[in-house]
Design an enzyme around this catalytic site. Structure first.
Site, short mmCIF file in Angstrom:
data_model
loop_
_atom_site.label_atom_id
_atom_site.label_comp_id
_atom_site.label_asym_id
_atom_site.label_seq_id
_atom_site.Cartn_x
_atom_site.Cartn_y
_atom_site.Cartn_z
N LYS A 1 0.81 -1.15 0.36
CA LYS A 1 -0.09 -0.19 0.25
C LYS A 1 0.50 1.26 -0.05
O LYS A 1 0.49 2.30 -0.98
CB LYS A 1 -1.01 -0.16 0.74
CG LYS A 1 -1.63 1.12 1.11
CD LYS A 1 -2.29 1.44 2.59
CE LYS A 1 -1.39 1.92 3.67
NZ LYS A 1 -2.15 1.94 4.66
N CYS B 1 -26.86 -1.10 -3.33
CA CYS B 1 -25.30 -1.20 -2.53
C CYS B 1 -26.12 -3.44 -2.09
O CYS B 1 -27.01 -2.66 -1.28
CB CYS B 1 -25.00 -0.88 -1.01
SG CYS B 1 -23.89 -1.27 -0.19
#
Length: 254
Positions: free
Chosen positions: A139, A225
């Site tokens: 990351k 969603c």
């Protein structure tokens, strides 16, 4: 005259024999052996005239999550004000806040020494070199490439990006770790979106799609969603509509 004719005939026979000698005889060879085998070539890059004429490699069918473009546009709308913590903290707050403080100090000392000795006080220019630094994972490496070198090397996936993409079903199957999520996202998400996806989803996760008790009633994606917790009133209305539809008989009066 007869001598000339005889000479012409002999010349013709000679040419015929020469031509026949150049053609291999198929006598005695089984018929099935003389057939050419059919070979299927799916795609071979760089061969033939196709590459020179601008032909493109056949695209394999790839998976895409349902409604992802509409979900992305709505998240952009919710992030329009840029007022999440990630928008105010800046690059100096990109470190892993879950790491113990003593480890951070140790990593900083070790990393600064390596950077001074090996890179002349600068930072590496590749992900492979960045992840070799103490305390730097994928990351942070991808964030550093983006911020420091203006290079999109991959998607920076933290806990927010990992959580939200799993909730939205932006991965084929549920992933357990951020690095799994990164690989799954990069398989289908267009590369021109890799730069913004971290910023968008981190802020969205800090304000709306929280780890615990997400604010689904405030989310513009609540109707599309898969993980949305819809208000009880909407759920009761949906259940009522289903019950009414089940009771209606074919041909019944409205």
């Amino acid at each position: 005259m007869s001598a000339a004719v005889s000479a012409a005939r002999r010349l013709g026979r000679t040419r015929g024999a020469a031509g026949a000698s150049q053609v291999p005889s198929t006598a005695g060879i089984p018929r099935h052996s003389r057939r050419r085998k059919s070979v299927t070539i799916a795609y071979e890059s760089g061969q033939g005239d196709g590459a020179e004429q601008g032909a493109t490699e056949p695209q394999r069918p790839h998976w895409e999550p349902r409604d992802w473009q509409q979900q992305l546009e709505r998240i952009r709308e919710m992030r329009r004000n840029r007022d999440a913590p990630v928008d105010e903290m800046g690059v100096e707050k990109c470190y892993d806040s879950s790491a113990p403080p003593q480890n951070k100090v140790k990593y900083i000392k070790q990393t600064t020494a390596i950077l001074k000795q090996k890179y002349g006080g600068d930072i590496p220019r590749t992900v492979e070199e960045l992840v070799q630094l103490p305390g730097v994972g994928p990351k942070m490496a991808h964030l550093a490439m983006n911020i420091a070198w203006d290079s999109v090397s991959g998607i920076a996936v933290d806990t927010h990006v990992h959580r939200i993409t799993n909730r939205l079903k932006w991965v084929k199957k549920e992933t357990r770790y951020p690095e799994e999520t990164r690989v799954a996202l990069e398989e289908w998400l267009p590369r021109d979106l890799w730069r913004e996806i971290n910023w968008l989803l981190v802020g969205f996760g800090q304000q709306t799609c929280l780890p615990v008790n997400p604010h689904c009633n405030e989310c513009l994606n609540q109707d599309i969603c898969p993980a949305a917790k819809r208000p009880r009133g909407i759920i009761r209305s949906l259940q009522s509509n289903k019950a009414t539809s089940a009771q209606q008989q074919p041909g019944a009066e409205p």
